[in-house]
Design a protein around this motif. Structure first.
Motif, mmCIF file in Angstrom:
data_model
loop_
_atom_site.group_PDB
_atom_site.id
_atom_site.type_symbol
_atom_site.label_atom_id
_atom_site.label_comp_id
_atom_site.label_asym_id
_atom_site.label_seq_id
_atom_site.Cartn_x
_atom_site.Cartn_y
_atom_site.Cartn_z
ATOM 1 N N PRO A 84 0.826 -1.215 0.000
ATOM 2 C CA PRO A 84 0.000 0.000 0.000
ATOM 3 C C PRO A 84 0.856 1.260 0.000
ATOM 4 C CG PRO A 84 -0.844 -1.582 1.596
ATOM 5 C CD PRO A 84 0.479 -2.115 1.112
ATOM 6 N N GLY A 85 0.666 2.098 -1.016
ATOM 7 C CA GLY A 85 1.427 3.328 -1.094
ATOM 8 C C GLY A 85 2.916 3.117 -1.315
ATOM 9 N N GLY A 86 3.304 1.891 -1.677
ATOM 10 C CA GLY A 86 4.722 1.589 -1.859
ATOM 11 C C GLY A 86 5.493 1.588 -0.561
ATOM 12 N N SER A 87 4.770 1.495 0.569
ATOM 13 C CA SER A 87 5.401 1.556 1.893
ATOM 14 C C SER A 87 6.506 0.520 2.037
ATOM 15 C CB SER A 87 4.348 1.335 2.989
ATOM 16 O OG SER A 87 3.422 2.384 2.998
ATOM 17 N N GLY A 88 7.570 0.916 2.693
ATOM 18 C CA GLY A 88 8.722 0.043 2.852
ATOM 19 C C GLY A 88 9.680 0.224 1.695
ATOM 20 N N VAL A 89 9.211 -0.062 0.494
ATOM 21 C CA VAL A 89 10.042 0.099 -0.704
ATOM 22 C C VAL A 89 10.322 1.582 -0.951
ATOM 23 C CG1 VAL A 89 10.162 -0.260 -3.198
ATOM 24 C CG2 VAL A 89 9.147 -2.009 -1.734
ATOM 25 N N ALA A 90 9.308 2.439 -0.725
ATOM 26 C CA ALA A 90 9.489 3.882 -0.933
ATOM 27 C C ALA A 90 10.601 4.427 -0.047
ATOM 28 C CB ALA A 90 8.182 4.621 -0.662
ATOM 29 N N GLU A 91 10.559 4.064 1.235
ATOM 30 C CA GLU A 91 11.554 4.580 2.183
ATOM 31 C C GLU A 91 12.953 4.044 1.879
ATOM 32 O OE1 GLU A 91 7.551 4.855 3.935
ATOM 33 O OE2 GLU A 91 8.670 3.214 3.026
ATOM 34 N N PHE A 92 13.062 2.715 1.764
ATOM 35 C CA PHE A 92 14.374 2.104 1.518
ATOM 36 C C PHE A 92 14.894 2.431 0.116
ATOM 37 C CE2 PHE A 92 13.187 -0.864 5.048
ATOM 38 C CZ PHE A 92 14.285 -0.578 5.864
ATOM 39 N N GLY A 93 13.980 2.460 -0.870
ATOM 40 C CA GLY A 93 14.386 2.799 -2.235
ATOM 41 C C GLY A 93 14.887 4.230 -2.324
ATOM 42 N N PHE A 94 14.172 5.145 -1.699
ATOM 43 C CA PHE A 94 14.573 6.546 -1.673
ATOM 44 C C PHE A 94 15.951 6.694 -1.026
ATOM 45 C CE2 PHE A 94 14.845 10.588 0.612
ATOM 46 C CZ PHE A 94 14.490 11.511 -0.363
ATOM 47 N N ALA A 95 16.111 6.057 0.139
ATOM 48 C CA ALA A 95 17.382 6.141 0.867
ATOM 49 C C ALA A 95 18.524 5.532 0.072
ATOM 50 C CB ALA A 95 17.251 5.435 2.222
ATOM 51 N N THR A 96 18.260 4.402 -0.579
ATOM 52 C CA THR A 96 19.299 3.721 -1.368
ATOM 53 C C THR A 96 19.777 4.583 -2.528
ATOM 54 O OG1 THR A 96 18.441 1.525 -0.815
ATOM 55 C CG2 THR A 96 19.808 1.694 -2.777
ATOM 56 N N LEU A 97 18.830 5.153 -3.269
ATOM 57 C CA LEU A 97 19.186 5.957 -4.440
ATOM 58 C C LEU A 97 19.848 7.279 -4.043
ATOM 59 C CD1 LEU A 97 16.037 5.331 -6.674
ATOM 60 C CD2 LEU A 97 18.310 4.358 -6.951
ATOM 61 N N PHE A 98 19.378 7.888 -2.950
ATOM 62 C CA PHE A 98 19.933 9.168 -2.517
ATOM 63 C C PHE A 98 21.270 9.003 -1.789
ATOM 64 C CE2 PHE A 98 16.150 11.086 -3.899
ATOM 65 C CZ PHE A 98 16.247 12.467 -3.778
ATOM 66 N N SER A 99 21.555 7.803 -1.324
ATOM 67 C CA SER A 99 22.792 7.577 -0.566
ATOM 68 C C SER A 99 24.041 7.785 -1.408
ATOM 69 C CB SER A 99 22.807 6.153 0.016
ATOM 70 O OG SER A 99 22.831 5.186 -1.021
ATOM 71 N N SER A 100 23.885 7.794 -2.734
ATOM 72 C CA SER A 100 25.049 7.973 -3.611
ATOM 73 C C SER A 100 25.560 9.415 -3.611
ATOM 74 C CB SER A 100 24.708 7.543 -5.040
ATOM 75 O OG SER A 100 23.685 8.354 -5.582
ATOM 76 N N PHE A 101 24.716 10.372 -3.162
ATOM 77 C CA PHE A 101 25.194 11.761 -3.152
ATOM 78 C C PHE A 101 24.852 12.532 -1.869
ATOM 79 C CE2 PHE A 101 21.236 11.438 -5.588
ATOM 80 C CZ PHE A 101 20.412 12.369 -4.976
ATOM 81 N N VAL A 102 24.093 11.912 -0.966
ATOM 82 C CA VAL A 102 23.756 12.556 0.313
ATOM 83 C C VAL A 102 24.592 11.929 1.420
ATOM 84 C CG1 VAL A 102 21.927 12.924 2.026
ATOM 85 C CG2 VAL A 102 21.406 13.131 -0.417
ATOM 86 N N PRO A 103 25.166 12.744 2.333
ATOM 87 C CA PRO A 103 25.956 12.204 3.445
ATOM 88 C C PRO A 103 25.209 11.134 4.224
ATOM 89 C CG PRO A 103 26.180 14.584 3.369
ATOM 90 C CD PRO A 103 25.135 14.214 2.351
ATOM 91 N N ALA A 104 25.904 10.072 4.603
ATOM 92 C CA ALA A 104 25.273 8.915 5.258
ATOM 93 C C ALA A 104 24.482 9.300 6.500
ATOM 94 C CB ALA A 104 26.351 7.890 5.617
ATOM 95 N N GLY A 105 24.998 10.244 7.260
ATOM 96 C CA GLY A 105 24.329 10.630 8.502
ATOM 97 C C GLY A 105 23.025 11.368 8.299
ATOM 98 N N LEU A 106 22.751 11.808 7.066
ATOM 99 C CA LEU A 106 21.526 12.566 6.781
ATOM 100 C C LEU A 106 20.448 11.740 6.093
ATOM 101 C CD1 LEU A 106 22.840 16.038 5.523
ATOM 102 C CD2 LEU A 106 22.070 15.398 7.797
ATOM 103 N N ILE A 107 20.812 10.565 5.598
ATOM 104 C CA ILE A 107 19.864 9.767 4.816
ATOM 105 C C ILE A 107 18.589 9.457 5.588
ATOM 106 C CG2 ILE A 107 19.483 7.455 3.844
ATOM 107 C CD1 ILE A 107 20.843 9.236 1.930
ATOM 108 N N GLY A 108 18.730 8.918 6.798
ATOM 109 C CA GLY A 108 17.552 8.563 7.596
ATOM 110 C C GLY A 108 16.705 9.769 7.928
ATOM 111 N N LEU A 109 17.353 10.864 8.313
ATOM 112 C CA LEU A 109 16.633 12.096 8.664
ATOM 113 C C LEU A 109 15.929 12.682 7.445
ATOM 114 C CD1 LEU A 109 15.991 14.167 10.843
ATOM 115 C CD2 LEU A 109 18.171 15.296 10.339
ATOM 116 N N LEU A 110 16.619 12.699 6.306
ATOM 117 C CA LEU A 110 16.026 13.186 5.058
ATOM 118 C C LEU A 110 14.804 12.346 4.681
ATOM 119 C CD1 LEU A 110 16.013 14.861 2.425
ATOM 120 C CD2 LEU A 110 17.645 13.210 1.483
ATOM 121 N N ALA A 111 14.939 11.023 4.784
ATOM 122 C CA ALA A 111 13.828 10.128 4.437
ATOM 123 C C ALA A 111 12.614 10.374 5.319
ATOM 124 C CB ALA A 111 14.282 8.676 4.551
ATOM 125 N N ILE A 112 12.845 10.609 6.619
ATOM 126 C CA ILE A 112 11.745 10.866 7.556
ATOM 127 C C ILE A 112 11.002 12.147 7.187
ATOM 128 C CG2 ILE A 112 11.199 11.515 9.945
ATOM 129 C CD1 ILE A 112 13.396 9.572 10.838
#
Length: 344
Positions: free
Chosen positions: A287-315
């Motif tokens: 439903p709503g891509g839940s789970g995949v949306a969060e992890f997918g977003f974090a995975t793709l953005f991790s290539s250019f966003v600092p590691a310490g900000l990924i979780g906070l950015l995703a939230i």
């Protein structure tokens, strides 16, 4: 469908969607939190957070404006307020149903309850759906080849990632074909009726009546779509323009949040990455891509966003693009139910 079943389906989908999404965000935050994360939270620039909220609300208005524009082109008058409400309720239902499948039909129901025929209501929603498909089907392969150096699937194997893109493009092309050539559905339906296990079912007077009604609505939909493409080209061009505006607004939310966290916005990388991501996301069964949306977003953005900000950015990103829609869309929906404007 039975009223109780629909309510139960929405409640079940809402609960599942929230549980999976919250769990995914908690895990992301737990695995990415460090000293830099705490410092960024303390120094969060509230101006950019407010700006992200304003952009989000503006995006809702554009979504409603597109619905109103297409309805007006079909000589059906609806207010911008109702169009925005229709958009938000559709977004809410999409976020709590597998493959985001419930939003469109529910929007058709809302428009039909306003006195617009099912054929025209379907046209309004399907046209905006097709414009979305065309937007991603055109830009995704273009970006994939032009900006391949900016696309990093992270922990996802490149072979799987590339396969997902190809499959999503093929599915999108098939959907657009059947929408543009609805008569082909009739041909398929007639072929299916010849199958032995369906012959008994199709002997039913009620089944044939429903099929005839479906054909009638399909013909009205096709006539409305033809009228739009032949006589209302300007309206379609404006609808396409607002589709682009809608997704541009959506895609700059994450960069604005990054600015608020004191990081580089990476506007180009964010736009390219999200274009590829949202080509694939609608075909995710949760439903709503839940789970995949969060992890997918974090995975793709991790290539250019600092590691310490990924979780906070995703939230923060998920709160604005998902939870806020759940809250506002849910309130509007249940107010409608309370006023008996719709029957679930």
């Amino acid at each position: 469908m039975n009223e109780g079943i629909d309510k139960a389906t929405i409640k079940k989908g809402l609960k599942l969607s929230l549980i999976v999404s919250i769990l995914a965000l908690v895990l992301l935050f737990a695995f990415t939190i460090n000293e830099d994360t705490i410092n960024k939270i303390k120094k969060l620039n509230h101006f950019y957070l407010l700006l992200a909220i304003v952009v989000n609300i503006l995006m809702w208005v554009v979504g409603g404006l597109r619905i109103k524009l297409i309805a007006n082109a079909l000589e059906e008058e609806i207010s911008l307020k109702f169009a925005v409400q229709t958009f938000l309720v559709g977004a809410f239902v999409s976020n709590v149903t597998p493959f985001a499948s419930g939003g469109g039909p529910f929007q058709v129901l809302l428009l039909h309850r306003k006195g617009i025929s099912l054929g025209k209501s379907s046209t309004v929603i399907i046209v905006q759906f097709v414009l979305r498909l065309l937007f991603f089907s055109f830009l995704s392969p273009l970006f994939f080849f032009l900006f391949s150096d900016l696309i990093n699937p992270g922990i996802i194997p490149s072979s799987i990632f590339n396969s997902l893109i190809i499959i999503s493009l093929v599915i999108s092309a098939i959907i657009v074909y059947f929408i543009w050539q609805p008569d082909k559905i009739k041909v398929i339906a007639k072929s299916l009726k010849k199958l032995n296990f369906l012959k008994v079912l199709m002997k039913s007077e009620r089944a044939n009546s429903l099929l005839d009604k479906l054909y009638k609505e399909m013909e009205e939909f096709h006539d409305s779509l033809w009228e739009l493409t032949k006589y209302k080209k300007t309206s379609l061009i404006w609808a396409a323009f607002f589709t682009v505006v809608f997704w541009v607004l959506f895609f700059i939310i994450a960069p604005i949040i990054l600015l608020g966290l004191g990081a580089k916005p990476f506007f180009v990388q964010a736009f390219v990455t999200q274009t590829i991501f949202y080509l694939i996301l609608p075909y995710i069964p949760t439903p709503g891509g839940s789970g995949v949306a969060e992890f997918g977003f974090a995975t793709l953005f991790s290539s250019f966003v600092p590691a310490g900000l990924i979780g906070l950015l995703a939230i923060l990103w998920r709160f604005l693009t998902f939870y806020l829609v759940i809250i506002i869309g849910g309130i509007i929906l249940f107010k409608m139910i309370a006023k008996s404007l719709v029957r679930l």
